[in-house]
Design a protein around this motif. Structure first.
Motif, PDB file in Angstrom:
ATOM      1  N   TRP A 195     -14.219   7.663   7.954  1.00  0.00           N
ATOM      2  CA  TRP A 195     -13.430   6.675   7.228  1.00  0.00           C
ATOM      3  C   TRP A 195     -12.800   7.314   6.001  1.00  0.00           C
ATOM      4  N   ARG A 196     -11.515   7.091   5.815  1.00  0.00           N
ATOM      5  CA  ARG A 196     -10.866   7.491   4.563  1.00  0.00           C
ATOM      6  C   ARG A 196     -11.208   6.439   3.501  1.00  0.00           C
ATOM      7  N   THR A 197     -11.398   6.868   2.269  1.00  0.00           N
ATOM      8  CA  THR A 197     -11.678   5.903   1.201  1.00  0.00           C
ATOM      9  C   THR A 197     -10.597   5.919   0.129  1.00  0.00           C
ATOM     10  N   ALA A 198      -9.450   6.491   0.444  1.00  0.00           N
ATOM     11  CA  ALA A 198      -8.308   6.499  -0.480  1.00  0.00           C
ATOM     12  C   ALA A 198      -7.046   6.646   0.363  1.00  0.00           C
ATOM     13  N   GLY A 199      -5.895   6.447  -0.286  1.00  0.00           N
ATOM     14  CA  GLY A 199      -4.637   6.691   0.404  1.00  0.00           C
ATOM     15  C   GLY A 199      -3.999   5.484   1.061  1.00  0.00           C
ATOM     16  N   HIS A 200      -4.522   4.273   0.802  1.00  0.00           N
ATOM     17  CA  HIS A 200      -3.904   3.063   1.355  1.00  0.00           C
ATOM     18  C   HIS A 200      -4.037   1.938   0.335  1.00  0.00           C
ATOM     19  N   GLY A 201      -3.001   1.119   0.219  1.00  0.00           N
ATOM     20  CA  GLY A 201      -2.978   0.044  -0.769  1.00  0.00           C
ATOM     21  C   GLY A 201      -4.007  -1.039  -0.553  1.00  0.00           C
ATOM     22  N   LEU A 202      -4.585  -1.111   0.656  1.00  0.00           N
ATOM     23  CA  LEU A 202      -5.583  -2.146   0.921  1.00  0.00           C
ATOM     24  C   LEU A 202      -6.993  -1.738   0.504  1.00  0.00           C
ATOM     25  N   ILE A 203      -7.193  -0.466   0.207  1.00  0.00           N
ATOM     26  CA  ILE A 203      -8.517  -0.028  -0.235  1.00  0.00           C
ATOM     27  C   ILE A 203      -8.884  -0.728  -1.540  1.00  0.00           C
ATOM     28  N   GLY A 204     -10.072  -1.309  -1.567  1.00  0.00           N
ATOM     29  CA  GLY A 204     -10.540  -2.013  -2.762  1.00  0.00           C
ATOM     30  C   GLY A 204     -10.196  -3.491  -2.787  1.00  0.00           C
TER      31      GLY A 204
END
Length: 242
Positions: A133-142
């Motif tokens: 899983w990526r945990t950065a690099g997308h506006g929906l993270i968080g």
């Protein structure tokens, strides 16, 4: 005549065209070494073509640099290849500045040593998943979501349970596993698609604790349909992925 401004051609002196433009990634010879830099300004005058450069290593600048002391930096393809040979995942770039490496993450963060760069790799990828899983690099993270699911109690009885969760990971539609297969194929389109990992907040005192989910993986459309406004942030501390 200054050799930086003019060159002989057919017995005549002609004005020399500049080799570099503003924004070019270059290497600059300073002392007895080459340093990674970027062209920030160019000017022509009686002393010829001169450049102002911004050094990558310490963000310092140098004015009036001659062209003969500048060369183009390695291409992105070379930088991607070097990062791969040093053990970094796809999307990372690496350049060698004399005896030191400079690393750039897929989201554009710069690291000036391998240890800190590798630490970021571990922080932004969950081990044990394939692909991770990526945990950065997308506006929906968080972002927060309100997820509803129905659970059967007994006979004809069922209950609708709502849980608040946070998007903590994702995989891109271009991510592949170790066998080169798509990381996720949508059940709706039967095509590779992005997938998002949501972890839910703890709900002490809930009427149906055994039916509460710890996490749920959702497609992007499902996430966007369930998004909560930012001001609905719960006060409890979010859980981190392990």
């Amino acid at each position: 005549f200054n050799g930086d401004s003019f060159q002989f051609k057919g017995g005549h002196m002609t004005q020399q065209l500049p080799k570099f433009q503003k924004g070019d990634r270059v290497e600059v010879h300073y002392g007895r070494k080459w340093y990674a830099a970027e062209i920030s300004k160019r000017k022509s005058g009686k002393n010829g073509i001169r450049y102002t450069v911004l050094y990558t290593e310490d963000n310092s600048t140098q004015d009036n640099v001659q062209e003969k002391k500048i060369r183009l930096a390695p291409s992105d393809d070379s930088a991607f290849e070097l990062a791969g040979t040093l053990g970094f995942p796809e999307g990372w770039k690496a350049t060698k500045n004399n005896k030191r490496y400079i690393f750039v993450s897929p989201e554009g963060l710069t690291f000036r040593n391998k240890a800190s760069a590798m630490a970021h790799v571990k922080e932004t990828a969950v081990e044990g998943e394939d692909p991770p899983w990526r945990t950065a690099g997308h506006g929906l993270i968080g972002k927060l979501v309100l997820y509803s699911h129905s659970q059967k109690l007994s006979g004809a009885r069922s209950v609708n349970i709502e849980q608040i969760g946070r998007v903590v990971g994702w995989i891109s539609d271009s991510d592949t596993d170790r066998q080169g297969q798509p990381g996720y194929v949508s059940e709706k389109t039967n095509e590779p698609a992005a997938l998002f990992h949501v972890e839910f907040e703890e709900c002490p005192g809930h009427a149906y604790p055994k039916y509460l989910l710890d996490f749920q993986d959702l497609e992007e459309e499902e996430i966007r349909d369930s998004l909560l406004p930012d001001d609905d942030e719960p006060k409890s501390k979010k859980r981190k992925m392990k």
